[in-house]
Write an enzyme that holds these catalytic residues in place. Sequence first.
Site, PDB file in Angstrom:
ATOM      1  N   TYR A 135       9.834   4.644 -42.035  1.00 24.39           N
ATOM      2  CA  TYR A 135      11.189   4.650 -42.621  1.00 24.39           C
ATOM      3  C   TYR A 135      12.159   5.365 -41.687  1.00 24.39           C
ATOM      4  O   TYR A 135      13.254   4.870 -41.382  1.00 24.39           O
ATOM      5  CB  TYR A 135      11.163   5.337 -43.997  1.00 24.39           C
ATOM      6  CG  TYR A 135      12.491   5.943 -44.420  1.00 24.39           C
ATOM      7  CD1 TYR A 135      13.574   5.128 -44.777  1.00 24.39           C
ATOM      8  CD2 TYR A 135      12.680   7.335 -44.466  1.00 24.39           C
ATOM      9  CE1 TYR A 135      14.800   5.683 -45.162  1.00 24.39           C
ATOM     10  CE2 TYR A 135      13.887   7.891 -44.840  1.00 24.39           C
ATOM     11  CZ  TYR A 135      14.941   7.064 -45.192  1.00 24.39           C
ATOM     12  OH  TYR A 135      16.154   7.609 -45.564  1.00 24.39           O
TER      13      TYR A 135
ATOM     14  N   ALA B 196      25.791   1.073 -54.718  1.00 24.24           N
ATOM     15  CA  ALA B 196      25.196   0.975 -56.057  1.00 24.24           C
ATOM     16  C   ALA B 196      23.891   1.764 -56.173  1.00 24.24           C
ATOM     17  O   ALA B 196      23.242   1.747 -57.215  1.00 24.24           O
ATOM     18  CB  ALA B 196      24.955  -0.486 -56.425  1.00 24.24           C
TER      19      ALA B 196
ATOM     20  N   LYS C 224      15.569   4.168 -39.549  1.00 26.62           N
ATOM     21  CA  LYS C 224      16.869   4.848 -39.645  1.00 26.62           C
ATOM     22  C   LYS C 224      17.330   5.291 -38.250  1.00 26.62           C
ATOM     23  O   LYS C 224      18.502   5.187 -37.906  1.00 26.62           O
ATOM     24  CB  LYS C 224      16.777   6.083 -40.559  1.00 26.62           C
ATOM     25  CG  LYS C 224      16.662   5.803 -42.036  1.00 26.62           C
ATOM     26  CD  LYS C 224      17.898   5.183 -42.656  1.00 26.62           C
ATOM     27  CE  LYS C 224      19.089   6.108 -42.726  1.00 26.62           C
ATOM     28  NZ  LYS C 224      20.247   5.477 -43.407  1.00 26.62           N
TER      29      LYS C 224
ATOM     30  N   THR D 223      19.614  10.565 -42.012  1.00 21.46           N
ATOM     31  CA  THR D 223      18.724  11.518 -42.663  1.00 21.46           C
ATOM     32  C   THR D 223      18.125  12.495 -41.649  1.00 21.46           C
ATOM     33  O   THR D 223      17.993  12.159 -40.461  1.00 21.46           O
ATOM     34  CB  THR D 223      17.582  10.736 -43.370  1.00 21.46           C
ATOM     35  OG1 THR D 223      16.560  11.644 -43.746  1.00 21.46           O
ATOM     36  CG2 THR D 223      16.959   9.687 -42.461  1.00 21.46           C
ATOM     37  N   ASP D 224      17.717  13.677 -42.136  1.00 22.81           N
ATOM     38  CA  ASP D 224      17.077  14.649 -41.234  1.00 22.81           C
ATOM     39  C   ASP D 224      15.674  14.181 -40.827  1.00 22.81           C
ATOM     40  O   ASP D 224      15.092  14.705 -39.870  1.00 22.81           O
ATOM     41  CB  ASP D 224      17.007  16.047 -41.891  1.00 22.81           C
ATOM     42  CG  ASP D 224      16.255  16.080 -43.209  1.00 22.81           C
ATOM     43  OD1 ASP D 224      15.792  15.009 -43.685  1.00 22.81           O
ATOM     44  OD2 ASP D 224      16.111  17.173 -43.776  1.00 22.81           O
ATOM     45  N   GLU D 225      15.134  13.172 -41.541  1.00 24.09           N
ATOM     46  CA  GLU D 225      13.782  12.711 -41.220  1.00 24.09           C
ATOM     47  C   GLU D 225      13.687  12.105 -39.816  1.00 24.09           C
ATOM     48  O   GLU D 225      12.599  12.006 -39.256  1.00 24.09           O
ATOM     49  CB  GLU D 225      13.307  11.702 -42.281  1.00 24.09           C
ATOM     50  CG  GLU D 225      12.899  12.411 -43.571  1.00 24.09           C
ATOM     51  CD  GLU D 225      13.264  11.641 -44.812  1.00 24.09           C
ATOM     52  OE1 GLU D 225      14.476  11.425 -45.024  1.00 24.09           O
ATOM     53  OE2 GLU D 225      12.364  11.250 -45.568  1.00 24.09           O
TER      54      GLU D 225
HETATM   55  N1  LIG Z   1      17.994  10.252 -50.991  1.00 26.54           N
HETATM   56  C1  LIG Z   1      17.990  11.212 -50.075  1.00 26.54           C
HETATM   57  O1  LIG Z   1      17.487  12.307 -50.331  1.00 26.54           O
HETATM   58  C2  LIG Z   1      18.637  10.985 -48.730  1.00 26.54           C
HETATM   59  C3  LIG Z   1      18.748  12.051 -47.841  1.00 26.54           C
HETATM   60  C4  LIG Z   1      19.398  11.860 -46.609  1.00 26.54           C
HETATM   61  C5  LIG Z   1      19.918  10.617 -46.300  1.00 26.54           C
HETATM   62  N2  LIG Z   1      19.783   9.582 -47.173  1.00 26.54           N
HETATM   63  C6  LIG Z   1      20.376   8.289 -46.800  1.00 26.54           C
HETATM   64  O2  LIG Z   1      21.426   8.033 -47.723  1.00 26.54           O
HETATM   65  C7  LIG Z   1      21.549   6.625 -47.956  1.00 26.54           C
HETATM   66  C8  LIG Z   1      21.490   6.355 -49.448  1.00 26.54           C
HETATM   67  O3  LIG Z   1      20.241   6.804 -49.970  1.00 26.54           O
HETATM   68  P1  LIG Z   1      19.885   6.628 -51.521  1.00 26.54           P
HETATM   69  O4  LIG Z   1      18.863   7.620 -51.841  1.00 26.54           O
HETATM   70  O5  LIG Z   1      21.148   6.565 -52.310  1.00 26.54           O
HETATM   71  O6  LIG Z   1      19.232   5.177 -51.500  1.00 26.54           O
HETATM   72  P2  LIG Z   1      18.974   4.134 -52.687  1.00 26.54           P
HETATM   73  O7  LIG Z   1      17.690   3.464 -52.369  1.00 26.54           O
HETATM   74  O8  LIG Z   1      19.129   4.774 -54.013  1.00 26.54           O
HETATM   75  O9  LIG Z   1      20.182   3.094 -52.524  1.00 26.54           O
HETATM   76  C9  LIG Z   1      20.266   2.187 -51.458  1.00 26.54           C
HETATM   77  C10 LIG Z   1      21.352   1.166 -51.800  1.00 26.54           C
HETATM   78  O10 LIG Z   1      21.484   0.276 -50.674  1.00 26.54           O
HETATM   79  C11 LIG Z   1      21.544  -1.065 -51.164  1.00 26.54           C
HETATM   80  N3  LIG Z   1      21.045  -1.960 -50.103  1.00 26.54           N
HETATM   81  C12 LIG Z   1      19.769  -2.010 -49.587  1.00 26.54           C
HETATM   82  N4  LIG Z   1      19.717  -2.947 -48.618  1.00 26.54           N
HETATM   83  C13 LIG Z   1      20.972  -3.476 -48.491  1.00 26.54           C
HETATM   84  C14 LIG Z   1      21.554  -4.454 -47.637  1.00 26.54           C
HETATM   85  N5  LIG Z   1      20.813  -5.107 -46.729  1.00 26.54           N
HETATM   86  N6  LIG Z   1      22.870  -4.728 -47.772  1.00 26.54           N
HETATM   87  C15 LIG Z   1      23.630  -4.088 -48.709  1.00 26.54           C
HETATM   88  N7  LIG Z   1      23.133  -3.168 -49.557  1.00 26.54           N
HETATM   89  C16 LIG Z   1      21.822  -2.850 -49.445  1.00 26.54           C
HETATM   90  C17 LIG Z   1      20.660  -1.068 -52.404  1.00 26.54           C
HETATM   91  O11 LIG Z   1      20.940  -2.159 -53.262  1.00 26.54           O
HETATM   92  C18 LIG Z   1      21.014   0.294 -53.021  1.00 26.54           C
HETATM   93  O12 LIG Z   1      22.131   0.178 -53.855  1.00 26.54           O
HETATM   94  C19 LIG Z   1      20.403   5.970 -47.173  1.00 26.54           C
HETATM   95  O13 LIG Z   1      20.926   5.471 -45.966  1.00 26.54           O
HETATM   96  C20 LIG Z   1      19.431   7.107 -46.894  1.00 26.54           C
HETATM   97  O14 LIG Z   1      18.739   6.898 -45.698  1.00 26.54           O
HETATM   98  C21 LIG Z   1      19.157   9.734 -48.375  1.00 26.54           C
END
Ligand SMILES: NC(=O)c1ccc[n+]([C@@H]2O[C@H](COP(=O)([O-])OP(=O)(O)OC[C@H]3O[C@@H](n4cnc5c(N)ncnc54)[C@H](O)[C@@H]3O)[C@@H](O)[C@H]2O)c1
Length: 340
Positions: free
Chosen positions: A153, A9, A157, A126-128
């Site tokens: 953070y 979501a 991860k 993530t690349d971080e």
């Molecule tokens: N946004 C970026 O640029 C980026 C880049 C590389 C990797 N990522 C990774 O991609 C993934 C998604 O990132 P995003 O930007 O969509 O994040 P986001 O914060 O928009 O969404 C995170 C989702 O996880 C759900 N969530 C959080 N804790 C939870 C739990 N304990 N159980 C079940 N659901 C839970 C939240 O309700 C939310 O819907 C993450 O793992 C992030 O590390 C993100």
Amino acid sequence: MILLVCGGAGFIGSNFIRYKLKNDPDCTIVNFDKLTYAGNLDNLKDVENDPRYKFVQGDITDLEALNNVIKENNIDHVINFAAETHVDRSIHGGMKDFVLTNSLGVQMILDAVRANNIKKFVQVSTDEVFGALELDSNDKFTEQTPIMPNMPYAAAKAGGDLMCNAYFVTHKVPVVVSHCSNNYGPYQFPEKVIPSFIFRLSNKEKVPIYGDGKNVRDWIHVDDHASALSLLLKKGVPGEVYNIGSDNERNNLELTKMLLDHFNLGEDMIEYVEDRKGHDRRYAIDSSKIESLGWKPMYPREKFAEGLKQTIEWYLSNDEWVQKLRDRKAEWDEKALRKD
Ligand SMILES: NC(=O)c1ccc[n+]([C@@H]2O[C@H](COP(=O)([O-])OP(=O)(O)OC[C@H]3O[C@@H](n4cnc5c(N)ncnc54)[C@H](O)[C@@H]3O)[C@@H](O)[C@H]2O)c1
């Protein structure tokens, strides 16, 4: 494929679900999400009645709930997006939820995957986790780059990534880990830089830039991340990691100027603020490994301006979605300040 999408979501998860339903007619999806402040079912309004889609509210740190959702729906594949994702919250707020979800939650999924004979699990990372590159080098993160996170953070991860490797080596759990660079596109929570700057500039408010604005990020369109993950679910080799990026390095000033140009505003709208603590200088991804599986971005570097324009227009024409999140601002701001 009967796919459990954890954290579907949020920003990337909801775009991935939409991509998968559109491009993979043989896939059924169960979206398992806790609905934290960042989870938003409005992100999936257009697919909520699709017979191949179902939502179940739940927390990935709850092993019993994971086992139940997997058994009840005959799940055979799992992908995990669930995470606490906002870097500034991990610096200024409490860290407990970050460690619980980003590290312990991944371990719980690994246990559930192992207990239920899941065919493949893709952990979205993530690349971080690699730390930072020098500004004036041409180095890129490869799959061999050691994991050396600088930010809380990213450390949380990295805990999840290391657990995936350990479960593969020890228990032969069929897990694939992906490391992607910064995503942009529709449905991103407005605390993140691109939507936040679009909202501010559309209201003629100044935008804050950390430090000298020269920090570099490697921007990828969220649909390209979705297509890469869809490929990894099919062709990713268990035990392997894959980097995902579209060779699109931009410093924060350059990105901001592109946004300013769109609104016909000048650099006087930039407010330089004190640098973020531990601010990684540069990220850049070498994606040749996933490209060798046949993946190619639809928005490579030369199409960034087009992807960014579409993204800006999406936020400006989805008023209702934006307004609802703004109305909840007190709630998500307050959570950022919690100190566990
Ligand atoms: N946004 C970026 O640029 C980026 C880049 C590389 C990797 N990522 C990774 O991609 C993934 C998604 O990132 P995003 O930007 O969509 O994040 P986001 O914060 O928009 O969404 C995170 C989702 O996880 C759900 N969530 C959080 N804790 C939870 C739990 N304990 N159980 C079940 N659901 C839970 C939240 O309700 C939310 O819907 C993450 O793992 C992030 O590390 C993100």
